[in-house]
Design a protein around this motif. Structure first.
Motif, PDB file in Angstrom:
ATOM      1  N   ASN A 295      14.138   3.334  13.139  1.00  0.00           N
ATOM      2  CA  ASN A 295      13.530   2.044  12.871  1.00  0.00           C
ATOM      3  C   ASN A 295      14.101   1.354  11.641  1.00  0.00           C
ATOM      4  OD1 ASN A 295      11.477   2.805  10.491  1.00  0.00           O
ATOM      5  ND2 ASN A 295      11.486   4.462  12.000  1.00  0.00           N
ATOM      6  N   LEU A 296      14.070   0.040  11.704  1.00  0.00           N
ATOM      7  CA  LEU A 296      14.414  -0.824  10.581  1.00  0.00           C
ATOM      8  C   LEU A 296      13.124  -1.472  10.100  1.00  0.00           C
ATOM      9  CD1 LEU A 296      16.370  -2.438   8.758  1.00  0.00           C
ATOM     10  CD2 LEU A 296      16.641  -4.054  10.643  1.00  0.00           C
ATOM     11  N   LEU A 297      12.725  -1.180   8.863  1.00  0.00           N
ATOM     12  CA  LEU A 297      11.472  -1.698   8.334  1.00  0.00           C
ATOM     13  C   LEU A 297      11.728  -2.908   7.445  1.00  0.00           C
ATOM     14  CD1 LEU A 297       9.655   1.632   7.332  1.00  0.00           C
ATOM     15  CD2 LEU A 297       9.499   0.361   9.488  1.00  0.00           C
ATOM     16  N   ILE A 298      10.898  -3.927   7.628  1.00  0.00           N
ATOM     17  CA  ILE A 298      10.924  -5.118   6.778  1.00  0.00           C
ATOM     18  C   ILE A 298       9.528  -5.247   6.183  1.00  0.00           C
ATOM     19  CG2 ILE A 298      11.402  -7.588   6.646  1.00  0.00           C
ATOM     20  CD1 ILE A 298      12.979  -7.290   9.282  1.00  0.00           C
ATOM     21  N   PRO A 299       9.269  -4.602   5.047  1.00  0.00           N
ATOM     22  CA  PRO A 299       7.902  -4.578   4.506  1.00  0.00           C
ATOM     23  C   PRO A 299       7.433  -5.933   4.014  1.00  0.00           C
ATOM     24  CG  PRO A 299       9.443  -3.564   2.971  1.00  0.00           C
ATOM     25  CD  PRO A 299      10.197  -3.818   4.234  1.00  0.00           C
ATOM     26  N   LEU A 300       6.131  -6.153   4.117  1.00  0.00           N
ATOM     27  CA  LEU A 300       5.497  -7.344   3.567  1.00  0.00           C
ATOM     28  C   LEU A 300       5.765  -7.383   2.073  1.00  0.00           C
ATOM     29  CD1 LEU A 300       3.536  -9.654   4.496  1.00  0.00           C
ATOM     30  CD2 LEU A 300       1.667  -8.170   3.758  1.00  0.00           C
ATOM     31  N   SER A 301       6.130  -8.528   1.548  1.00  0.00           N
ATOM     32  CA  SER A 301       6.535  -8.624   0.148  1.00  0.00           C
ATOM     33  C   SER A 301       5.361  -8.406  -0.797  1.00  0.00           C
ATOM     34  CB  SER A 301       7.156  -9.991  -0.129  1.00  0.00           C
ATOM     35  OG  SER A 301       6.155 -10.994  -0.163  1.00  0.00           O
ATOM     36  N   GLY A 302       5.679  -8.050  -2.023  1.00  0.00           N
ATOM     37  CA  GLY A 302       4.657  -7.860  -3.046  1.00  0.00           C
ATOM     38  C   GLY A 302       3.938  -9.152  -3.386  1.00  0.00           C
ATOM     39  N   ALA A 303       4.599 -10.286  -3.140  1.00  0.00           N
ATOM     40  CA  ALA A 303       3.976 -11.574  -3.426  1.00  0.00           C
ATOM     41  C   ALA A 303       2.834 -11.871  -2.466  1.00  0.00           C
ATOM     42  CB  ALA A 303       5.016 -12.686  -3.345  1.00  0.00           C
ATOM     43  N   ALA A 304       2.862 -11.242  -1.276  1.00  0.00           N
ATOM     44  CA  ALA A 304       1.850 -11.514  -0.251  1.00  0.00           C
ATOM     45  C   ALA A 304       0.890 -10.348  -0.050  1.00  0.00           C
ATOM     46  CB  ALA A 304       2.533 -11.851   1.069  1.00  0.00           C
ATOM     47  N   SER A 305       0.991  -9.299  -0.881  1.00  0.00           N
ATOM     48  CA  SER A 305       0.156  -8.116  -0.693  1.00  0.00           C
ATOM     49  C   SER A 305       0.093  -7.337  -2.001  1.00  0.00           C
ATOM     50  CB  SER A 305       0.750  -7.216   0.397  1.00  0.00           C
ATOM     51  OG  SER A 305       1.963  -6.638  -0.059  1.00  0.00           O
TER      52      SER A 305
END
Length: 352
Positions: free
Chosen positions: A274-284
């Motif tokens: 898998n290729l993960l694109i995590p939710l940014s720190g600015a939004a979480s």
């Protein structure tokens, strides 16, 4: 017959792991009751499983100023008395909590009544609800080894996450009939329960290049289907997938996903590169970034920060993941946390 109370709510991540435990609990002979909030999404999801459900008052515990901070403590206190009454009448042998703010009064009430409590923390750093609940817990299950350092040593144990067993029984040929795909490799894209505009946009921007190598199943979230792309060869869009998901997993060779704890633990159990694109720190609060880093360090995942998406060739990153897929599968096959249901059931049986 032994009795268990399950609790957890607020988001799907606090509910689906409980649902994943239901078949094993039934097989082990447990009588099951669920305590959630009166108006939360867990009520509908649990009732659909034909499990007795009790709703209690619930308030959110916040680290920031909000006028509701003055009223919600009273809701939590009311929920504590309601949970205590339910637990006293039901007399369970054990309580299992998946977290969320509704779980705090349930865990506290069970501890006051001397009933063993097992809680589960999905993310690397415990959320506020589980930080409070951990003081009353008998054991605390975690998904990631990094989480152990944040928890009491005598309570914390690495178990992995409960995974819905039906996901392990997908039918590749059934999925091929649904999709009508040819024999090109299949890329599955999962943007989280609500979808991700950022991930969707990045995929569609590189769509023609990706389709040269892959067929694509894109679970894009409610309201995110691009009607201009309907009927495009090799590309299928779904707002949401339920029963077919296990078959789509079986057909997929690689996956692009956000880095929510439950989803990536499913990918680990399924051995899907898998290729993960995590939710940014600015939004979480940054939990997805930490989740992704852990999986990257364990060689389970390739990771791209969403801020980097405009500056890279997403099609090349996906192609590279596919070329190295056997390396990721090999690393995932060595994990001892991919059977979370069995690990957690062993604890439930031990303390009930």
């Amino acid at each position: 017959m032994k009795k268990i109370i399950l609790t957890g709510g607020g988001t799907a991540g606090h509910i689906t792991p409980n649902i994943a435990l239901l078949p094993a609990l039934k097989e082990a002979g447990f009588d099951i009751k669920y305590i959630g909030s009166k108006k939360g999404m867990e009520a509908e999801l649990i009732k659909a499983q034909a499990i007795p459900y009790e709703g209690i008052s619930s308030g959110k515990l916040r680290r920031y100023f909000d006028l509701k901070n003055f009223s919600d403590p009273f809701r939590v206190l009311k929920g504590l008395f309601e949970a205590k009454k339910i637990i006293k009448n039901y007399a369970p042998d054990i309580v299992f909590s998946k977290g969320g703010f509704v779980s705090v009064p349930v865990v506290m009430a069970a501890a006051f009544l001397k009933i063993p409590v097992i809680i589960h923390e999905s993310d690397i750093t415990p959320g506020l609800a589980n930080k409070i609940a951990s003081k009353f817990a008998t054991k605390i299950c975690t998904n990631f080894p990094e989480t152990l350092k944040y928890l009491p040593k005598n309570k914390a144990i690495l178990t992995g996450s409960p995974i819905r067993q039906e996901l392990l029984n997908g039918d590749k040929e059934a999925a091929r009939k649904i999709t009508g795909f040819d024999n090109k490799p299949t890329l599955l894209i999962i943007g989280g329960s609500l979808g991700s505009v950022i991930v969707n946009t990045a995929i569609r921007k590189s769509l023609d290049d990706i389709l040269k190598e892959f067929n694509i199943i894109h679970i894009c979230g409610k309201g995110n289907v691009d009607e201009n792309l309907l009927g495009k060869a090799g590309y299928l869009q779904y707002e949401y997938v339920d029963k077919e998901l296990k078959d789509f997993f079986a057909l997929s060779d690689i996956v692009v996903s956000r880095a929510g704890a439950n989803t990536i633990c499913e990918l680990l159990a399924l051995r899907k590169p898998n290729l993960l694109i995590p939710l940014s720190g600015a939004a979480s609060r940054g939990d997805q970034i930490l989740n992704a880093e852990s999986f990257e360090n364990s060689h389970y995942s390739k990771v791209i920060e969403e801020e980097s998406l405009p500056n890279i060739s997403l099609s090349e990153e996906i192609s590279e993941l596919y070329k190295k897929r056997e390396e990721y599968i090999s690393a995932m096959s060595r994990s001892d946390t991919s059977n979370g249901v069995e690990n957690i059931m062993n604890l439930i049986k031990q303390y009930s």
